[in-house]
Scaffold this active site. Structure first.
Site: not given
Ligand code: CTP
Length: 409
Positions: A208, A277, A287, A323, A337, A341
């Site tokens: 990303n 995610d 490859k 975040f 969130k 969480k």
């Molecule tokens: N985070 C994490 N582990 C993951 C995904 C996210 O610890 N597998 C943490 C990120 O570091 C951040 C928070 O969760 O502090 C939110 O991450 P974000 O990408 O905004 O949200 P997601 O929970 O992944 O949900 P979505 O992508 O559906 O918005």
């Protein structure tokens, strides 16, 4: 309110690099922030910028000569100095300082200094890579010398890489932070930063746009407040701030493993990483070829949610900050969130042109369980990190942590 450097006596050493011109801004900034500044230059530095310029900017005669017609230049100012900054710091001065060589005014004064010393290295990227230089940096770091930069970028010699002197504003910030009250001393802070890369085959990965800047800024800020910082970072082009315990990882799974191990020891966790995610269900050791394929579907599986795991595992007193990077509905998403969480704080940032990924600025909407506690406005990521730590530190049970008698490194 007083200025951050009121009453501080600061020596600025200038060595012979093209970045010397930027140190004019630094000297000005130090004075504007209340410091009294004495400039010491090497002979090579005088070839880049005239001592007269630094005399005018500092309001004191800029010195370069160890021997003067009537004797030796007084180095007694080193006894009164509150900080000694060397910017730009060439490979030469770093080598001399590391090896105890005192053959001109600046290197002699450095040897006599008892105050905090801050170097802002500046050199060609291949010179910065040189093992001798790296060994000298290590010697100085181990002795407690502090560093700001270098950064990655185009160089005066038309190359591109790591070795550019930090911008004057960043050096100034590092100087101010030398005098910051160590409000987080004894506190252990775990920070995650950067993207994760989920490998598909030896060539491709899913990643990303995160650069790691926000998380690195949080780590740097916590460190400057005296915390003991562990920084778990995914693949990022940034150099971890000296003084943090940096753990480099690649995938979400690796990040989860390192983070869960470190969490039991942490008083506060700030999860700024953009964790993927999903990861490919299978890794192909060779490859993947396109031959014979008109389309190609990937099966992805969910990665562990580290923040949720912290929310479940957290013990009394541990503060968990996450975040939320959002394109829409930052507030509702952040609160959702936070609850799901079981975090204590969520900092929501909108992914836009000057906020979120790949830029130097950010705007955080900081939520706790009761709702919005702060809108930082559009500020530098360093500034945003400071505001977030102000809020998060308010939840720490500092008395209990300090009574455990830990001391920061
Ligand atoms: N985070 C994490 N582990 C993951 C995904 C996210 O610890 N597998 C943490 C990120 O570091 C951040 C928070 O969760 O502090 C939110 O991450 P974000 O990408 O905004 O949200 P997601 O929970 O992944 O949900 P979505 O992508 O559906 O918005």
């Amino acid at each position: 309110m007083g200025l951050p450097l009121d009453g501080k006596e600061i020596i600025v050493g200038i060595t012979g690099g093209i970045a010397a011109y930027k140190s004019c801004e630094l000297v000005r900034g130090l004075r504007e922030n209340g410091a009294s500044v004495s400039v010491v230059m090497t002979d090579a530095a005088c070839r880049f910028v005239s001592p007269l310029t630094f005399s005018a900017l500092s309001g004191r005669e800029a010195r370069a000569e160890l021997f003067e017609p009537h004797g030796i230049t007084h180095i007694d100012i080193t006894a009164r100095a509150d900080a000694f900054i060397v910017a730009p710091a060439t490979a030469n001065i770093i080598g001399k300082a590391a090896n105890g060589i005192a053959d001109d005014l600046l290197s002699t004064m450095l040897m006599a200094a008892k105050c905090p010393v801050l170097f802002a290295p500046a050199m060609n990227c291949r010179m910065f890579d040189n093992p001798a230089l790296q060994a000298n940096l290590k010697i100085l770091r181990d002795r407690g010398v502090l560093f700001v930069g270098p950064s990655v970028g185009p160089m005066a010699c038309n190359e591109f890489g790591l070795g550019r002197m930090s911008e004057p504003a960043d050096i100034l910030r590092a100087a101010v932070s030398l005098f910051k009250e160590k409000t987080l001393s004894g506190v252990r802070v775990l920070v995650s930063a950067g993207p994760t890369f989920e490998d598909l085959d030896p060539v491709r990965f899913i990643g990303n746009r995160s650069t790691g800047r926000m998380g690195f800024a949080v780590a740097k800020e916590a460190l400057s407040r005296g915390a003991e910082v562990t920084l778990i970072c995914g693949p990022a082009a940034l150099v971890p701030p000296p003084g943090v315990k940096a753990i480099a990882v690649r995938s979400a799974r690796e990040m989860a493993k390192a983070a869960l191990e470190a969490f039991s020891n942490a008083d506060m966790a700030i999860m700024a990483a953009a964790v993927s995610d999903f990861a490919p269900a299978e890794y192909s050791a060779s490859k993947i070829k396109k031959e014979g394929l008109q389309n190609y579907s990937l099966k992805l599986i969910k990665t562990p949610d580290i923040l949720s795991a912290f929310g479940k595992d957290k013990k009394k007193g541990q503060v968990v900050v996450g975040f939320a990077a959002e394109t829409d509905d930052a507030g509702p998403n952040a609160l959702k969130k936070l609850k799901e969480k079981n975090a204590d704080i969520i900092a929501a940032n909108i992914i836009g042109e000057n906020t979120g990924f790949g830029c130097l600025t950010n705007r955080l909407y900081i939520y706790d369980r009761k709702g919005l506690v702060m809108d930082t406005g559009l500020v530098s990521k360093d500034e945003a990190a400071g505001r977030l730590l102000d809020v998060a530190a308010g939840l720490l049970q500092l008395k209990e942590i300090k009574s455990k008698g830990r001391s920061a490194k």
